[in-house]
Design a protein around this motif. Structure first.
Motif, PDB file in Angstrom:
ATOM      1  N   ARG A  11      -3.482  -2.458  10.723  1.00  0.00           N
ATOM      2  CA  ARG A  11      -2.150  -2.004  10.074  1.00  0.00           C
ATOM      3  C   ARG A  11      -1.375  -2.949   9.191  1.00  0.00           C
ATOM      4  O   ARG A  11      -1.562  -4.196   9.581  1.00  0.00           O
ATOM      5  CB  ARG A  11      -1.038  -1.322  11.091  1.00  0.00           C
ATOM      6  CG  ARG A  11       0.167  -0.811  10.618  1.00  0.00           C
ATOM      7  CD  ARG A  11       1.115  -0.333  11.775  1.00  0.00           C
ATOM      8  NE  ARG A  11       1.418  -1.335  12.688  1.00  0.00           N
ATOM      9  CZ  ARG A  11       2.150  -2.388  12.501  1.00  0.00           C
ATOM     10  NH1 ARG A  11       2.736  -2.413  11.328  1.00  0.00           N
ATOM     11  NH2 ARG A  11       2.336  -3.314  13.483  1.00  0.00           N
ATOM     12  N   THR A  12      -0.851  -2.818   8.030  1.00  0.00           N
ATOM     13  CA  THR A  12      -0.179  -3.678   7.257  1.00  0.00           C
ATOM     14  C   THR A  12       0.803  -4.046   8.042  1.00  0.00           C
ATOM     15  O   THR A  12       1.668  -3.632   8.790  1.00  0.00           O
ATOM     16  CB  THR A  12       0.255  -2.728   5.806  1.00  0.00           C
ATOM     17  OG1 THR A  12       0.985  -3.893   5.154  1.00  0.00           O
ATOM     18  CG2 THR A  12       1.106  -1.733   6.207  1.00  0.00           C
TER      19      THR A  12
ATOM     20  N   LEU B  52       6.229   3.120  10.934  1.00  0.00           N
ATOM     21  CA  LEU B  52       5.223   2.553  10.054  1.00  0.00           C
ATOM     22  C   LEU B  52       5.148   1.073  10.046  1.00  0.00           C
ATOM     23  O   LEU B  52       4.314   0.320   9.399  1.00  0.00           O
ATOM     24  CB  LEU B  52       5.754   2.925   8.562  1.00  0.00           C
ATOM     25  CG  LEU B  52       6.110   4.335   8.285  1.00  0.00           C
ATOM     26  CD1 LEU B  52       6.581   4.500   6.832  1.00  0.00           C
ATOM     27  CD2 LEU B  52       4.596   5.083   8.599  1.00  0.00           C
ATOM     28  N   GLY B  53       6.013   0.385  10.761  1.00  0.00           N
ATOM     29  CA  GLY B  53       5.970  -1.113  10.787  1.00  0.00           C
ATOM     30  C   GLY B  53       6.364  -1.814   9.739  1.00  0.00           C
ATOM     31  O   GLY B  53       6.178  -2.775   9.345  1.00  0.00           O
TER      32      GLY B  53
ATOM     33  N   ILE C   1       0.830  11.941   9.849  1.00  0.00           N
ATOM     34  CA  ILE C   1       1.230  10.612  10.503  1.00  0.00           C
ATOM     35  C   ILE C   1       2.484  11.208  11.533  1.00  0.00           C
ATOM     36  O   ILE C   1       2.398  10.932  12.536  1.00  0.00           O
ATOM     37  CB  ILE C   1       1.669   9.606   9.668  1.00  0.00           C
ATOM     38  CG1 ILE C   1       0.533   9.177   8.827  1.00  0.00           C
ATOM     39  CG2 ILE C   1       2.125   8.491  10.378  1.00  0.00           C
ATOM     40  CD1 ILE C   1       1.038   8.395   7.488  1.00  0.00           C
TER      41      ILE C   1
ATOM     42  N   PRO D 159       0.924  -1.236  -0.091  1.00  0.00           N
ATOM     43  CA  PRO D 159       0.029  -0.030   0.126  1.00  0.00           C
ATOM     44  C   PRO D 159       0.921   1.196  -0.111  1.00  0.00           C
ATOM     45  O   PRO D 159       0.403   2.281  -0.324  1.00  0.00           O
ATOM     46  CB  PRO D 159      -1.004  -0.195   1.257  1.00  0.00           C
ATOM     47  CG  PRO D 159       0.013  -1.094   2.255  1.00  0.00           C
ATOM     48  CD  PRO D 159       0.721  -2.113   1.469  1.00  0.00           C
ATOM     49  N   ARG D 160       2.040   0.943   0.448  1.00  0.00           N
ATOM     50  CA  ARG D 160       2.916   2.473   0.365  1.00  0.00           C
ATOM     51  C   ARG D 160       3.307   2.727  -0.813  1.00  0.00           C
ATOM     52  O   ARG D 160       3.426   3.817  -1.110  1.00  0.00           O
ATOM     53  CB  ARG D 160       4.119   1.969   1.237  1.00  0.00           C
ATOM     54  CG  ARG D 160       3.764   1.974   2.847  1.00  0.00           C
ATOM     55  CD  ARG D 160       4.785   1.547   3.735  1.00  0.00           C
ATOM     56  NE  ARG D 160       4.306   1.199   5.064  1.00  0.00           N
ATOM     57  CZ  ARG D 160       4.287  -0.023   5.575  1.00  0.00           C
ATOM     58  NH1 ARG D 160       5.032  -0.974   5.174  1.00  0.00           N
ATOM     59  NH2 ARG D 160       3.648  -0.055   6.899  1.00  0.00           N
TER      60      ARG D 160
ATOM     61  N   LEU E 174      -0.443   3.429   6.352  1.00  0.00           N
ATOM     62  CA  LEU E 174      -0.247   2.576   7.156  1.00  0.00           C
ATOM     63  C   LEU E 174      -1.330   1.263   7.131  1.00  0.00           C
ATOM     64  O   LEU E 174      -1.186   0.119   7.814  1.00  0.00           O
ATOM     65  CB  LEU E 174      -0.566   3.054   8.607  1.00  0.00           C
ATOM     66  CG  LEU E 174       0.181   4.319   8.973  1.00  0.00           C
ATOM     67  CD1 LEU E 174      -0.291   4.982  10.222  1.00  0.00           C
ATOM     68  CD2 LEU E 174       1.498   3.753   9.362  1.00  0.00           C
ATOM     69  N   THR E 175      -2.422   1.474   6.182  1.00  0.00           N
ATOM     70  CA  THR E 175      -3.348   0.619   6.348  1.00  0.00           C
ATOM     71  C   THR E 175      -2.955  -0.786   5.528  1.00  0.00           C
ATOM     72  O   THR E 175      -1.926  -0.761   4.793  1.00  0.00           O
ATOM     73  CB  THR E 175      -4.487   1.068   5.427  1.00  0.00           C
ATOM     74  OG1 THR E 175      -3.991   1.277   4.266  1.00  0.00           O
ATOM     75  CG2 THR E 175      -5.172   2.156   6.200  1.00  0.00           C
TER      76      THR E 175
END
Lengths: 597, 209
Positions: free
Chosen positions: B37-38, A447-448, A245, A228-229, B64-65
């Motif tokens: 979150r992804t 952001l993970g 964010i 998605p990024r 982030l999704t």
């Protein structure tokens, strides 16, 4: 040879001579090209006591094995030198098509030294380099210069008035504002009396194993589409997607990092940029992500601003007038200045004013003075002449070094490290100073990506950061963009390099190459007089907790992370690479040669 | 709401319906969606792992999704669903690659609950517009469907119901698998001559024991 051309173009502006040399294949294999090759060239050719603006400093424009190759984001190139702003070894990276054309002209590197007695520009073709007079170009802004030299099938980069006037954070940019941005590389070009470079080339690099390359490329495209990024966020909002964010996390700096949030961030966000200024998306050569913004104000059209520019020319100055920020970004691009250092040094001046050290109208929130101040910097007029030296020198001049938000002389990007411990360690240890592009911890801490870490934890961050520092060194060296790393990792880079060059690279080979580059940069800086004391942060980040926002109450616990970092790297407690490490990385011969010299 | 995400997230993982970092969940509230979150771990969700974003419009939180946001949006836009669970249940995924058109449960519970579960396929699976279109269409009629070789999408008015469809489908697919395996094993035993062994003699007489 596949993977690299094996050729380097040399230009000596003092002698007015040019030549083509072979590059040792082993050097290319070990350092990969791009930043790695540039680091090797600066390390071996520029003694650290060289005057960065003198004849002996070099500008090493280097392409990577993927530059100009049809892989996702394969349009990057790098410029290595001794920085006049930081005094460190420095590389500046761009998505300008100049690097692609240089590679297609058949060169892995273009190395320029000397000083021309009169202004010149340089034409690069497959046959070599030609030096042309540039008296009529001198004084022009970047877009004017480039439109004068524009020719089909070429790409041109130029300095603006800021470079000519040796502003220590002057940049080199193309017509779209895609820049070799940081570290004052434009000042070096100005000092060399070199106004512009135009590259013409059309020979696309060969691929050693086309079948494997096509398959890896297909898989990479799938990953870019699935993230998605890279498929939604960056294409839709550009890098300014981060404004809201970061503000929510309390790491979006305002008032020269006195605060970690900005009440009116929504007015200068990616959403607002899309709503009020976006004309269309733009992309660097070969990039499927397309994070660039083609924008327009009521008076002008251009590219940007990026997230970092919005902070530097906006929130850090307590300015939320987006029209002024967008215009200021255009102006920096035209005059040829790094928006981050420019804005951050203006913020430093504003805080000096706030603290009564500087008698000036230039105070926080004065959007009305921003454009004039930027022009004054580029032309070194009045206070602008002092700001043109960067925040470290400016703050020292007024005996208040603590208000300069810099490490090793390089101004901070737009992430307050008090809300990201690993990012604090990154800033402190980066070989080119406070920089987010040396192993950005934004991914793992906020952001993970690839995995979410506890952003306030300090223990265990060193190891993660080191891997990222090496990966980033690899990406800079092979000629790809760090944004693609949100979708694909080291395994893809290794397979791309293997299929393009025909030489087997495993993921660990790339990590080793990244470590070699990082350590060579470190060894150069040590020779230049930098010590463990320079792996530091401004006291604001280690002593003053943020008072409000998503990171309130936190400071950076640098000392404990630094100890862990040195241990992970097999460096001494003083931050010096061990002999064993130097030998393991194959840097011992180089070190001995330099000691002999 | 966070507690629901945490409860069903844990259950989905510990019941083996998805891997450590696989799957995603969402809830619709008016014109807003709350989605995982992804890259988050469903068994260990925290507040930072639940991302709010518009039903129709993107904002910066799209950074982030979950990568499946496009599918969740299409489902919400075309159905009355208020919650969605997407997981990769191994038995159901395996069975989706061995059947054509639909999984027809053979157990009583599954038969009552599902009758049948459509199995569809698309060229690309993760975060794909093709999947979004397909899901939006199928889930108008069914509560759950399988994307061949990938996973299930289930809906409900609340997360619990979407969770139930996923959990029940996996159970039916397990039963299907065990039954078919045992049937095949019985045939193998019958064909192997094993019945001639001393300890197997008189097996048929055991019912009068």
């Amino acid at each position: 040879m596949n993977g690299w051309t094996g050729k380097m173009l040399r230009v000596d502006l003092s002698a007015g001579s040019t030549s083509i040399e072979k590059i040792d294949e082993e050097i290319l294999k070990k350092y990969l090209g791009g930043r790695g090759l540039g680091t090797y060239l600066v390390y071996t050719e520029v003694p650290p006591d060289t005057d960065p603006l003198g004849e002996e400093n070099i500008l090493a424009f280097c392409t990577g094995a993927m530059t100009g190759v049809n892989v996702p984001t394969g349009g990057r190139s790098s410029l290595s030198t001794l920085s006049p702003l930081t005094g460190t070894i420095f590389d500046s990276n761009t998505g300008s098509q100049f690097g692609v054309r240089l590679r297609w002209a058949g060169f892995d590197a273009l190395v320029i030294k000397g000083i021309s007695p009169t202004p010149v520009w340089l034409e690069i073709t497959a046959e070599g380099a030609t030096i042309h007079p540039a008296n009529e170009l001198w004084g022009k802004e970047i877009p004017d210069t480039i439109s004068t030299l524009k020719e089909r099938g070429t790409s041109t980069v130029s300095i603006g008035p800021a470079g000519e006037n040796k502003v220590l954070f002057a940049s080199i940019a193309d017509e779209k504002g895609r820049s070799y941005g940081r570290g004052g590389v434009g000042a070096i070009m100005g000092a060399k009396n070199l106004k512009a470079l135009r590259a013409k080339g059309k020979e696309k690099p060969g691929i050693a194993n086309k079948d494997i390359f096509d398959f890896v490329n297909y898989e990479a495209s799938k990953m870019v589409t699935a993230s998605p990024r890279t498929s939604d966020a960056l294409p839709e909002f550009g890098s300014s997607v981060l404004v809201n964010i970061m503000n929510e996390y309390g790491v979006f700096p305002s008032r020269n990092f006195q605060r970690g949030e900005f009440e009116t961030a929504y007015k200068i966000s990616g959403e607002k940029l899309k709503e009020d200024y976006l004309v269309r998306r733009g992309a660097c050569w070969g990039c499927p992500i397309g994070c660039k913004r083609v924008t327009k104000t009521k008076d002008e059209k251009g590219e940007g601003p990026e997230y970092e520019s919005i902070y530097a020319l906006g929130s850090s100055l307590d300015i939320d007038d987006f029209e002024t920020i967008v215009s200021a970004n255009y102006l920096c691009n035209r005059l040829g200045m790094d928006t981050i250092s420019c804005g951050a040094t203006i913020a430093c001046a504003m805080e000096l004013e706030e603290r009564g050290k500087l008698d000036t109208e230039l105070s926080f929130g004065r959007a009305d003075l921003l454009l004039k101040t930027i022009e004054d910097i580029a032309y070194r007029r009045g206070l602008g002449d002092e700001i043109a030296e960067g925040s470290k020198r400016l703050s020292e001049r007024y005996d208040m070094p603590e208000v300069a938000m810099q490490v090793k002389g390089l101004e901070f990007p737009a992430y307050d490290p008090r809300g990201m411990q690993g990012q604090g360690l990154l800033y402190a240890t980066s070989n080119r100073g406070a920089c987010h592009l040396r192993g950005n911890m934004l991914g793992p801490e906020l952001l993970g990506a690839p995995k979410m870490l506890d952003r306030h934890a300090s223990s265990g961050k060193a190891g993660v950061l080191i891997v990222m520092q090496h990966t980033n060194a690899v990406i800079d060296s092979i000629g790809m963009c760090k944004f693609v790393n949100y979708a694909i990792g080291d395994d893809f880079f290794a397979r791309f390099l293997t299929s393009v060059s025909g030489i087997k690279y495993e993921t660990q080979d790339l990590q080793l190459a990244g470590e070699r580059i990082w350590n060579l940069e470190r060894l150069y800086n040590l020779r230049a007089g930098f010590t463990q004391k320079d792996d530091n942060l401004p006291p604001r980040f280690t002593e003053e907790p943020l008072k409000e926002g998503g990171s309130a109450g936190h400071v950076v616990h640098l000392d404990e992370m630094l100890t862990e970092y040195y241990r992970f790297r097999s460096w001494s407690a003083d931050g010096i690479p061990s002999e064993k490490k130097i030998i393991a990385l194959g840097l011992d011969t180089l070190e001995m040669e330099q000691e002999d010299a | 709401m966070l507690k629901d995400f945490q409860k069903f997230g844990k259950d989905l993982f510990y019941r083996g319906l998805t891997s450590s970092h696989g799957g995603n969940m969402s809830v619709r509230m008016g014109d807003r969606i709350f989605i995982t979150r992804t890259g988050s771990m469903l068994a260990h969700l925290e507040e930072r792992d639940i991302i709010e974003i518009g039903l129709d419009e993107d904002d910066s939180h799209i950074m982030l999704t979950s990568s499946e946001l496009v599918v969740h949006r299409a489902i919400y836009q075309n159905t009355s669903a208020l919650a969605i669970v997407h997981v990769h249940p191994p038995y159901a995924v395996a069975l989706s690659m061995a059947v054509e058109g639909a999984i027809i449960p053979i157990d009583s519970e599954g038969s009552y609950l599902f009758r049948k579960v459509p199995v569809e396929q698309t060229a690309s699976t993760v975060g794909s517009e093709d999947v979004a279109k397909l899901a939006a269409e199928i889930l108008r009629e069914y509560k759950i469907f399988m994307l061949r070789g990938h996973g299930s999408f289930s809906t409900g008015p609340v997360l619990e119901e979407a969770f139930q469809w996923s959990s029940s489908l996996e159970e039916s697919c397990k039963i299907y698998h065990y039954t078919k395996t045992l049937q095949a094993a019985q045939k193998t035993i019958a064909d192997s001559g094993i019945g001639e062994l001393e300890y197997r003699k008189h097996t048929d007489d055991y019912d009068i024991w």
